[in-house]
Design an enzyme around this catalytic site. Structure first.
Site, mmCIF file in Angstrom:
data_model
loop_
_atom_site.group_PDB
_atom_site.id
_atom_site.type_symbol
_atom_site.label_atom_id
_atom_site.label_comp_id
_atom_site.label_asym_id
_atom_site.label_seq_id
_atom_site.Cartn_x
_atom_site.Cartn_y
_atom_site.Cartn_z
ATOM 1 N N PHE A 122 -11.915 -11.371 9.265
ATOM 2 C CA PHE A 122 -10.621 -11.315 9.955
ATOM 3 C C PHE A 122 -10.350 -9.858 10.339
ATOM 4 C CE2 PHE A 122 -5.940 -10.966 9.639
ATOM 5 C CZ PHE A 122 -5.550 -11.986 10.482
ATOM 6 N N ARG A 263 -9.001 -6.053 -32.677
ATOM 7 C CA ARG A 263 -8.756 -4.628 -32.917
ATOM 8 C C ARG A 263 -7.758 -4.429 -34.069
ATOM 9 N NH1 ARG A 263 -10.663 0.548 -31.635
ATOM 10 N NH2 ARG A 263 -8.916 1.994 -31.542
ATOM 11 N N GLU A 359 -2.630 -8.940 3.068
ATOM 12 C CA GLU A 359 -1.823 -10.091 3.563
ATOM 13 C C GLU A 359 -0.328 -9.805 3.430
ATOM 14 O OE1 GLU A 359 -4.371 -11.210 4.442
ATOM 15 O OE2 GLU A 359 -5.793 -11.748 2.888
HETATM 16 C C1 LIG Z 1 -9.286 -3.872 0.072
HETATM 17 C C2 LIG Z 1 -8.608 -4.153 1.378
HETATM 18 C C3 LIG Z 1 -9.075 -5.185 2.165
HETATM 19 C C4 LIG Z 1 -8.497 -5.417 3.418
HETATM 20 N N1 LIG Z 1 -9.025 -6.405 4.220
HETATM 21 C C5 LIG Z 1 -8.544 -6.566 5.477
HETATM 22 C C6 LIG Z 1 -9.159 -7.508 6.370
HETATM 23 O O1 LIG Z 1 -10.092 -8.237 6.011
HETATM 24 N N2 LIG Z 1 -8.683 -7.590 7.647
HETATM 25 C C7 LIG Z 1 -7.649 -6.823 8.086
HETATM 26 O O2 LIG Z 1 -7.275 -6.964 9.251
HETATM 27 N N3 LIG Z 1 -7.045 -5.923 7.256
HETATM 28 C C8 LIG Z 1 -7.467 -5.773 5.979
HETATM 29 N N4 LIG Z 1 -6.875 -4.862 5.126
HETATM 30 C C9 LIG Z 1 -5.784 -4.064 5.605
HETATM 31 C C10 LIG Z 1 -4.441 -4.576 5.062
HETATM 32 O O3 LIG Z 1 -4.087 -5.754 5.719
HETATM 33 C C11 LIG Z 1 -3.418 -3.460 5.285
HETATM 34 O O4 LIG Z 1 -3.749 -2.429 4.390
HETATM 35 C C12 LIG Z 1 -1.984 -3.912 5.052
HETATM 36 O O5 LIG Z 1 -1.563 -4.773 6.090
HETATM 37 C C13 LIG Z 1 -1.022 -2.726 4.983
HETATM 38 O O6 LIG Z 1 -1.190 -1.900 6.087
HETATM 39 P P1 LIG Z 1 -1.454 -0.331 5.900
HETATM 40 O O7 LIG Z 1 -2.485 -0.140 4.860
HETATM 41 O O8 LIG Z 1 -1.726 0.225 7.253
HETATM 42 O O9 LIG Z 1 -0.114 0.247 5.328
HETATM 43 P P2 LIG Z 1 1.189 0.661 6.196
HETATM 44 O O10 LIG Z 1 1.589 -0.462 7.085
HETATM 45 O O11 LIG Z 1 0.957 1.986 6.810
HETATM 46 O O12 LIG Z 1 2.264 0.793 5.042
HETATM 47 C C14 LIG Z 1 2.334 1.930 4.174
HETATM 48 C C15 LIG Z 1 3.517 1.741 3.244
HETATM 49 O O13 LIG Z 1 4.741 1.646 4.020
HETATM 50 C C16 LIG Z 1 5.394 0.430 3.740
HETATM 51 N N5 LIG Z 1 5.975 -0.121 4.957
HETATM 52 C C17 LIG Z 1 5.365 -0.367 6.144
HETATM 53 N N6 LIG Z 1 6.217 -0.912 7.005
HETATM 54 C C18 LIG Z 1 7.397 -1.052 6.360
HETATM 55 C C19 LIG Z 1 8.691 -1.566 6.715
HETATM 56 N N7 LIG Z 1 8.925 -2.101 7.924
HETATM 57 N N8 LIG Z 1 9.679 -1.519 5.775
HETATM 58 C C20 LIG Z 1 9.448 -1.010 4.544
HETATM 59 N N9 LIG Z 1 8.252 -0.503 4.151
HETATM 60 C C21 LIG Z 1 7.244 -0.531 5.046
HETATM 61 C C22 LIG Z 1 4.324 -0.514 3.211
HETATM 62 O O14 LIG Z 1 4.880 -1.534 2.410
HETATM 63 C C23 LIG Z 1 3.435 0.445 2.439
HETATM 64 O O15 LIG Z 1 3.961 0.645 1.157
HETATM 65 C C24 LIG Z 1 -7.417 -4.628 3.863
HETATM 66 C C25 LIG Z 1 -6.914 -3.608 3.029
HETATM 67 C C26 LIG Z 1 -7.510 -3.371 1.808
HETATM 68 C C27 LIG Z 1 -6.984 -2.258 0.948
#
Ligand SMILES: Cc1cc2nc3c(=O)[nH]c(=O)nc-3n(C[C@H](O)[C@H](O)[C@H](O)COP(=O)(O)OP(=O)(O)OC[C@H]3O[C@@H](n4cnc5c(N)ncnc54)[C@H](O)[C@@H]3O)c2cc1C
Length: 380
Positions: A122, A263, A359
């Site tokens: 995905f 333990r 997700e």
């Molecule tokens: C191990 C792993 C596997 C993954 N696998 C997939 C995959 O298969 N396919 C895929 O497409 N993606 C994948 N991802 C990505 C994942 O979906 C994203 O990391 C996730 O959606 C969060 O996005 P970001 O990391 O860019 O964080 P950001 O969106 O940059 O968020 C950073 C922080 O800000 C907060 N934040 C963001 N927006 C808001 C808001 N509107 N209000 C309040 N707080 C907010 C968030 O909660 C978070 O704490 C994976 C990530 C990891 C770590």
């Protein structure tokens, strides 16, 4: 709500439990340590029917009910979150194909996805786009009977081994979903290494450079990419992560019960200290509550209730938070041993942390659930 398992669900749990104990448990620590799922384990997962268990029976899938699929996911998640994440992304992407693919697309892809001959990943997230998925920057332009796709996708679970990707891009500003072959010309797949948790999930970064994708590979219509295709997939993904997180809590309980019985400090077993017993009690409550929410979500999904999506978000939010809490306490209860890698609890904590991000992060679920709360679902 009656959450007693039927005889066949109980039997299914037993089979899943025996299978994961035999085929996955011996590998879980190594998968985490080496940051890779060995081909032998991948072959076992591909061949055992887990990948297609919830996919339509008429395409070769198992067609099992939502509770059984949840139970299976919990059992795999209890043992190995990396392989659970393979089941998650494969199932959510294949479900999107089953839901939005036309007859020809379903016939072309689903039999191989149901049997596990092919794996689908995905590809939504990008280096600069995560929670706000509507802002994806990957672009598609029309070129006769094909699209040209350019952009970068990041953090793609099992992207290193997937045969197909469900990829999201913008066509003149409108989101579309495409099914792309891994060997497409112009697609470069690069590993993302040394991830904190779910370390065996073979993450990839995908670089699309004018990749030609035939229009017959588009799922749904122009404009449906995120709101429909991605959201349906993510809903399936959340269901899976909720059950997987419940599995992590159970693993924490298993580890802590065993450790506290064995333990000794100050001449007494840990389990005889009141404050340790409080932690065991809290873990049990977290596990029971998470599992109950997962069952509730499964039953609502089974009868296609309108609130099933929000109740799945609720289960995912609660179970992933509870898993982090349980795993933090599990490491703590193991003292220095919990930090040593000799015990599995540090893996549980790292894996649970990832469950709280994928997700939809906790905050994204809080926002959605607050809107749901304002609709007063608890009065139903
Ligand atoms: C191990 C792993 C596997 C993954 N696998 C997939 C995959 O298969 N396919 C895929 O497409 N993606 C994948 N991802 C990505 C994942 O979906 C994203 O990391 C996730 O959606 C969060 O996005 P970001 O990391 O860019 O964080 P950001 O969106 O940059 O968020 C950073 C922080 O800000 C907060 N934040 C963001 N927006 C808001 C808001 N509107 N209000 C309040 N707080 C907010 C968030 O909660 C978070 O704490 C994976 C990530 C990891 C770590």
């Amino acid at each position: 709500m009656d959450i007693r398992l039927t005889d066949s669900q109980r039997a299914y749990r037993e089979t899943a439990r025996q299978f994961t104990a035999r085929e996955l448990a011996p590998w879980a620590a190594r998968i985490d340590r080496e940051g890779v799922t060995p081909p032998s384990v991948l072959n076992v997962i591909r061949g055992c029917g887990f990948l297609g268990a919830a996919l339509p029976q008429d395409k070769g899938g198992g067609g099992i009910d939502e509770v059984s699929y949840g139970i299976l996911t919990e059992e795999v998640g209890r043992v190995c979150s990396s392989t659970r994440s393979l089941m998650t992304v494969h199932n959510m992407s294949a479900q999107a194909i089953a839901r939005f693919g036309d007859h020809e697309q379903q016939e072309r892809w689903l039999p191989d996805l149901c049997s596990g001959r092919k794996v689908v990943a995905f590809a939504l997230s990008e280096p600069e786009v995560g929670s706000a998925a509507d802002a994806i920057e990957t672009k598609a332009t029309s070129d006769g009977n094909a699209f040209r796709v350019s952009g970068t996708k990041k953090w793609i679970t099992y992207g290193l081994i997937a045969d197909l990707f469900v990829v999201f891009a913008k066509l003149e500003g409108a989101p579309i979903a495409l099914v792309v072959d891994r060997d497409s010309e112009g697609l470069r797949i690069e590993p993302v290494t040394d991830i904190f948790g779910v370390r065996g999930s073979m993450l990839a970064q995908l670089h699309f450079d004018e990749v030609r994708v035939r229009k017959e590979r588009q799922l749904g219509r122009v404009g449906m990419g995120i709101r429909f295709v991605a959201n349906v997939a993510l809903d399936h993904g959340r269901f899976s992560v909720a059950w997987g997180s419940t599995g992590i809590i159970q693993a924490c309980l298993d580890a802590c019960v065993a450790y506290s019985e064995q333990r000794r400090q100050a001449g007494r077993r840990l389990k005889d200290f009141q404050l340790i017993r409080r932690q065991l009690a809290n873990m049990l409550v977290d596990h029971t509550a998470s599992r109950a929410l997962c069952y509730r979500s499964a039953c609502l999904r089974q009868r296609r209730a309108p609130q099933a999506t929000m109740e799945t978000s609720l289960a995912k939010y609660h179970a992933s938070m509870a898993a982090i809490r349980a795993a933090t306490n599990a490491v703590h209860m193991h003292g220095a041993n919990g930090c040593s890698g000799e015990y599995p609890v540090d893996r549980y904590l790292r894996d649970a942390t990832v469950s709280g991000i994928v997700e939809g992060t906790h905050e994204i679920h809080q926002l959605a659930l607050a809107s749901y709360a304002l609709r007063r679902p608890y009065l139903d």
